[in-house]
Design a protein around this motif. Structure first.
Motif, PDB file in Angstrom:
ATOM      1  N   ALA A 165       0.812  -1.222   0.000  1.00 35.65           N
ATOM      2  CA  ALA A 165       0.000   0.000   0.000  1.00 35.65           C
ATOM      3  C   ALA A 165       0.839   1.264   0.000  1.00 35.65           C
ATOM      4  O   ALA A 165       0.376   2.325  -0.448  1.00 35.65           O
ATOM      5  CB  ALA A 165      -0.936  -0.006   1.206  1.00 35.65           C
ATOM      6  N   LYS A 166       2.078   1.174   0.458  1.00 34.21           N
ATOM      7  CA  LYS A 166       2.879   2.373   0.690  1.00 34.21           C
ATOM      8  C   LYS A 166       3.061   3.223  -0.567  1.00 34.21           C
ATOM      9  O   LYS A 166       3.148   4.441  -0.491  1.00 34.21           O
ATOM     10  CB  LYS A 166       4.237   2.002   1.283  1.00 34.21           C
ATOM     11  N   GLY A 167       3.116   2.589  -1.736  1.00 29.36           N
ATOM     12  CA  GLY A 167       3.312   3.348  -2.963  1.00 29.36           C
ATOM     13  C   GLY A 167       2.084   4.086  -3.430  1.00 29.36           C
ATOM     14  O   GLY A 167       2.159   4.907  -4.352  1.00 29.36           O
ATOM     15  N   LEU A 168       0.941   3.818  -2.802  1.00 30.44           N
ATOM     16  CA  LEU A 168      -0.312   4.463  -3.187  1.00 30.44           C
ATOM     17  C   LEU A 168      -0.681   5.633  -2.273  1.00 30.44           C
ATOM     18  O   LEU A 168      -1.551   6.431  -2.611  1.00 30.44           O
ATOM     19  CB  LEU A 168      -1.461   3.446  -3.172  1.00 30.44           C
ATOM     20  N   LEU A 169      -0.043   5.720  -1.129  1.00 26.34           N
ATOM     21  CA  LEU A 169      -0.497   6.655  -0.088  1.00 26.34           C
ATOM     22  C   LEU A 169      -0.495   8.108  -0.544  1.00 26.34           C
ATOM     23  O   LEU A 169      -1.390   8.879  -0.179  1.00 26.34           O
ATOM     24  CB  LEU A 169       0.362   6.488   1.172  1.00 26.34           C
ATOM     25  N   GLU A 170       0.511   8.502  -1.308  1.00 28.81           N
ATOM     26  CA  GLU A 170       0.590   9.906  -1.714  1.00 28.81           C
ATOM     27  C   GLU A 170      -0.222  10.192  -2.976  1.00 28.81           C
ATOM     28  O   GLU A 170      -0.354  11.339  -3.386  1.00 28.81           O
ATOM     29  CB  GLU A 170       2.062  10.298  -1.925  1.00 28.81           C
ATOM     30  N   THR A 171      -0.746   9.140  -3.596  1.00 35.75           N
ATOM     31  CA  THR A 171      -1.560   9.305  -4.808  1.00 35.75           C
ATOM     32  C   THR A 171      -3.037   9.408  -4.484  1.00 35.75           C
ATOM     33  O   THR A 171      -3.795  10.104  -5.173  1.00 35.75           O
ATOM     34  CB  THR A 171      -1.331   8.118  -5.768  1.00 35.75           C
TER      35      THR A 171
END
Length: 570
Positions: free
Chosen positions: A154-160
């Motif tokens: 999930a970490k790669g989606l948090l700022e999107t």
């Protein structure tokens, strides 16, 4: 084991950032695919061939693009079956890409796998997202209207995703009632999970996402079993799970499941085994925290195994606290989280790239005393069964005050997207309940923590009991044949099958859980818990949070630490 990522727009920078965030998932290689409609990325942990032969994204014979995380354990059988498949490598990625070209998504039914993949059909602008039958491999996604984004963590989606750092209320409600978030929603608002056994289709033309396949194990033929047949099937399963060229280690707890895995695996390869030991071991009239360790030690000596002891202390437990919370990504109601990370770190330090463990054995083989209680309740429908699972799974669930959704609303949600009617068998209530554990407990607890902690140290976790073939065999056996008639009758199939192979002490040993005794350490060895108290003060002081002073102490501290470290909003 690898990492896969994508977004349905042309955005190389976004993909490269995701690859870098999850570099631990595949240190051997990484690559991207970009066209006008989609960007795909991949981290490679090479297991069955050289890195140069396994680089993804993978272009299929028909020009489709595959990014894939997992393993196909019946790879060699399928190569023999499909004579028109002419492999150029030893990578199962090549087989999967070919099979999806030839047979479409139905090819999933042929593979005995753990997987998460994205398959891009460029010509008709269709993207498939798929997850294996048991939910071993993770896959997150988010639908943002004009595009979707997805990834292994999930970490790669948090700022999107807007509001991703707001706690999802459906997830929180589920977790509050039963200690697990088994809903489609992750704890991060706007980020969802592809469910176990599910394949989603995203059509770039109309921007719609639909669930097009549910490939899960049901069974239900009410058969009996033959000990020699079980041993034969299990031996073949273990042999298939040893595929690859990298160093393999086994989590040998000393319980039945990991012991029979080790018994069979050591026939084919020289393996290291890793066993946990609690130091100091608290006095407890109901549990000997090192009884399994002693059995594993005796077994390893008898089999002349190289055994590495993972020694867990209050101080080491505290050292792994923050890092384990961050690695796990979402809250887990389990006091042993730091110990799991420590065990994987020990494997990494000893050269292990692939691990085997006995998770899901209990949920297939009648391994819990709680299954005996089902006859005492009026469970007459699928909804009754889910209600009992939600309400009675834990003796001390979180029970957070003021959650948004009622128990009935959570049950409605689970029936819609998590626990289909096909799991219910009115003639075998226990098996029906086991299927809820298999689709809920196993992917959201066992498999998730093994993936995150294994992958943090670039280790591929494998679970022989979650083999599709073995699950089908065992779930076609009626639960009444899995329970012996005496008090020690749990896991009768294993005990009956291996009674002349394993020692009596292992066969007859009372089941014990593998649990961090933090509650007992605090009471009996308070002077050795200063670090964990410091963490608790740091996490709760500014937020005025209260941690219950009972066995929920560590799981609540984990939850509050997750809020603190991820800057989450309720």
């Amino acid at each position: 084991m690898c990492g896969i990522y994508g977004i349905t727009k042309k955005n190389l920078e976004w993909i490269e950032n995701y690859i870098n965030l999850c570099a631990h998932r595949g240190p051997d290689a990484n690559n991207t695919y970009i066209d006008d409609d989609i960007s795909l990325g991949h981290n490679l942990l090479s297991i069955t061939d050289t890195p140069n032969n396994g680089i993804q994204p993978w272009k299929s014979p028909k020009g489709n693009i595959l990014v894939y995380n997992g393993e196909i354990f019946n790879y060699f059988e399928l190569c023999k079956k499909h004579q028109n498949f002419k492999p150029k490598t030893n990578c199962d990625t090549e087989l999967l890409a070919w099979g999806l070209d030839e047979y479409g998504i139905d090819f999933i039914e042929e593979i005995d796998s753990m997987h998460a993949f994205a398959f891009w059909q460029k010509e008709n602008k269709k993207l498939f997202l798929s997850r294996d039958h048991a939910g071993i491999k993770p896959l997150y996604y988010s639908n943002l209207g004009s595009f979707i984004a997805f990834g292994s963590e999930a970490k790669g989606l948090l700022e999107t995703i807007p509001y991703a750092r707001t706690i999802d209320q459906l997830a929180l409600s589920s977790w509050s009632y039963c200690g697990l978030n088994v809903t489609r929603n992750s704890f991060f608002k706007g980020i969802n999970k592809v469910m176990p056994g599910e394949t989603l289709l995203y059509n770039l033309t109309n921007k719609k996402i639909t669930s097009v396949k549910k490939n899960i194990v049901i069974g239900g033929n009410s058969k009996n079993f033959l000990p020699e047949q079980f041993i034969e099937i299990f031996d073949k399963t273990i042999k298939n799970f040893l595929i690859g060229t990298r160093e393999i280690g086994i989590f040998l707890s000393g319980g039945l499941d990991s012991t029979i895995i080790t018994h069979h695996a050591t026939k084919y390869r020289n393996l290291k085994v890793f066993t946990s030991k609690i130091v100091p071991s608290p006095d407890d009239p109901f549990e000997d925290f090192n009884s399994d360790y002693l059995e594993a030690k005796s077994f390893s000596k008898k089999y002349n195994l190289e055994q590495i002891i993972v020694q867990h202390t209050p101080e080491i437990y505290s050292d792994y606290w923050y890092s384990s919370v961050l690695a796990l990504e979402e809250p887990l109601y389990n006091p042993s989280i730091p110990m799991y990370e420590q065990a994987n770190k020990m494997m990494k330090d000893n050269g292990i790239v692939v691990s085997l463990s006995g998770d899901m054995g209990d949920e297939l083989l009648y391994g819990y005393p709680s299954y005996d209680r089902l006859d005492n309740f009026q469970i007459k429908t699928h909804r009754d069964c889910i209600k009992f699972w939600l309400n009675e799974r834990l003796s001390q669930p979180p029970n957070i005050k003021g959650v948004k959704f009622t128990r009935d609303e959570i049950i409605d949600s689970l029936m819609e997207s998590v626990f289909p009617d096909s799991l219910w068998d009115k003639d075998d209530i226990v098996s029906s309940y086991m299927r809820l554990d298999q689709q809920g407990l196993c992917p959201e607890d066992f498999f998730r923590r093994n993936d995150r902690f294994g992958m943090k140290y670039s280790i591929e976790g494998r679970f022989p009991f979650a083999s599709k073939v073995l699950m089908n065999y065992l779930m076609n056996i009626h639960s009444k044949f899995k329970r012996g008639k005496n008090e020690n009758g749990l896991k009768f199939i294993i005990k009956n099958s291996y009674k002349n192979i394993l020692s009596n002490s292992i066969i007859n040993k009372t089941k014990t859980g593998w649990t961090a005794p933090i509650h007992e350490w605090k009471r009996q060895f308070n002077d050795r818990c200063s670090k964990i108290y410091e963490i608790a003060n740091n996490v709760t002081l500014n937020n005025k949070l209260v941690i219950p002073d009972d066995k929920r102490w560590a799981p609540f501290l984990h939850f509050y630490s997750w809020i603190y470290l991820n800057k989450m909003k309720l």
